[in-house]
Design an enzyme around this catalytic site. Sequence first.
Site, mmCIF file in Angstrom:
data_model
loop_
_atom_site.group_PDB
_atom_site.id
_atom_site.type_symbol
_atom_site.label_atom_id
_atom_site.label_comp_id
_atom_site.label_asym_id
_atom_site.label_seq_id
_atom_site.Cartn_x
_atom_site.Cartn_y
_atom_site.Cartn_z
ATOM 1 N NE ARG A 141 22.832 8.974 -13.548
ATOM 2 C CZ ARG A 141 23.303 9.827 -14.240
ATOM 3 N NH1 ARG A 141 22.836 10.074 -15.378
ATOM 4 N NH2 ARG A 141 24.390 10.229 -14.066
ATOM 5 C CE1 TYR A 179 -0.202 -4.169 -7.547
ATOM 6 C CE2 TYR A 179 0.903 -1.980 -8.174
ATOM 7 C CZ TYR A 179 0.759 -3.276 -7.529
ATOM 8 O OH TYR A 179 1.268 -3.434 -6.248
ATOM 9 C CG ASP A 205 1.353 -4.080 -15.543
ATOM 10 O OD1 ASP A 205 1.850 -5.280 -15.653
ATOM 11 O OD2 ASP A 205 1.236 -3.302 -14.643
ATOM 12 C CE LYS A 225 3.861 -7.729 -7.458
ATOM 13 N NZ LYS A 225 3.141 -6.667 -8.117
HETATM 14 C C1 LIG Z 1 2.783 -5.413 -8.403
HETATM 15 C C2 LIG Z 1 2.346 -4.747 -9.820
HETATM 16 C C3 LIG Z 1 3.095 -3.572 -10.069
HETATM 17 C C4 LIG Z 1 3.992 -2.816 -9.255
HETATM 18 O O1 LIG Z 1 5.142 -3.269 -9.215
HETATM 19 P P1 LIG Z 1 6.338 -3.278 -8.027
HETATM 20 O O2 LIG Z 1 7.285 -4.062 -8.408
HETATM 21 O O3 LIG Z 1 5.676 -3.548 -6.754
HETATM 22 O O4 LIG Z 1 6.576 -1.906 -8.005
HETATM 23 C C5 LIG Z 1 2.387 -2.980 -11.117
HETATM 24 N N1 LIG Z 1 1.505 -3.444 -11.875
HETATM 25 C C6 LIG Z 1 0.931 -4.978 -11.579
HETATM 26 C C7 LIG Z 1 -0.076 -5.593 -12.093
HETATM 27 C C8 LIG Z 1 1.404 -5.654 -10.484
HETATM 28 O O5 LIG Z 1 0.968 -6.696 -9.852
#
Ligand SMILES: *Cc1c(COP(=O)(O)O)cnc(C)c1O
Length: 400
Positions: free
Chosen positions: A55, A109, A182, A207
């Site tokens: 952890r 998002y 992000d 992604k």
């Molecule tokens: C998919 C996504 C998230 C969330 O990510 P997860 O891996 O599904 O928890 C957050 N921000 C953006 C821009 C995303 O495309």
Amino acid sequence: MNIFTKAVHAGDRKKPGPQIPATTPIVSATTFFYETTEQLDRVFGNEEPGFAYSRYDNPTNNALEELATALENGYGALACSSGMLAIQTAIHTALLDRPKRIVAASALYGATLNMLTKFFEPFGVETRFVDICDLDAVRVAVDQHKPGCVLMETVSNPLLRVGQIDRVAEIARAANAALIVDNTFATPLLVRPLELGAHLVVHSATKYLAGHGDVLGGIIVCDESHHGTLRTLSRTIGPVMGPFEAYLTMRGIKTFPLRMERQCGNARRIASWLATHPEVERVHYTGDPNHPDAATVARLFPVELLGAMISFELKDAGRDQVFAFMDALKMILRATSLGDVHTMVLYPAMSSHRDIAPKQRERMGIGDNLIRLSIGIEAAADIIADLERGLAAARLRARP
Ligand SMILES: *Cc1c(COP(=O)(O)O)cnc(C)c1O
């Protein structure tokens, strides 16, 4: 070092013994053992580098974190079990010793929006939403709301608006607020927010970074001033990624710049093809010279790498025509994610923006004829042929 080189080498070849694995192995052990208790004591006390408990630190995770830090040119990183957990942990890190208030981009998002309104707000953290592309509005919001952090996305979903990270960073810094970006849609190949003044960058590694549709993960990369808090918070709360996922993400990242480069190239061809198609009303694409933020894109993105997401509006269409389009596709996946090697299609009115009232959706510019594409690495001609099949099917469906 160039990002293509970093993607292949950074984080690998730590010395666990006389022989060194060429690539980082999966270390699934939760605890680590030392010859003497003296040494374990020093590791626990941070007086000697080493692993005590997974952890806190894990060799596979640390290798991925070193890699992510190199890609984003940050000070340190934390690999989390999802993108959402990365965002939550970044906000907690930013707000720990700052006012418990947030100024956030209004186009976010969906799950991030829900996190702010349904969870942070009931815990007393109030968010003021603002059009992040309108710097005067950002200034006013920061001035009035006095936030501990500002939260934005490099490229918004699904209309692909691009805010001026460097200018927002100046506004946030002047008010002693942290800027969290992000960077999932842009990736560090296109934009590195820490270089533009952001304090923390978050990714859904699910992604583009992992890129193969087989791992759920998140990554935070931060500057020096937030690293201590981030790691201490993580030790205590435990949002960490599993080592198997860290391995898969690292493996994915080795080809991420290659994939992204090709995805951007494909997107450029497909966007210009769509723009001239008689069934298409309008194309939203960051590489379009008529994009509302074209000047920002020209300033912040590399010349040839303009993003691999495209949204477009079907002419005189509603849900029936969009469904006919989607059902006729033979190769493109009707799937919720983005950034994978395969091309994917998503209907925001049905999925990401389903819970928003149709009138409000329309006001946001997300009509019932809007379709989002995540362009993959296939041959562009095959993607275009599949889109043509879908558009022909939409044309045949009776109009609303
Ligand atoms: C998919 C996504 C998230 C969330 O990510 P997860 O891996 O599904 O928890 C957050 N921000 C953006 C821009 C995303 O495309």
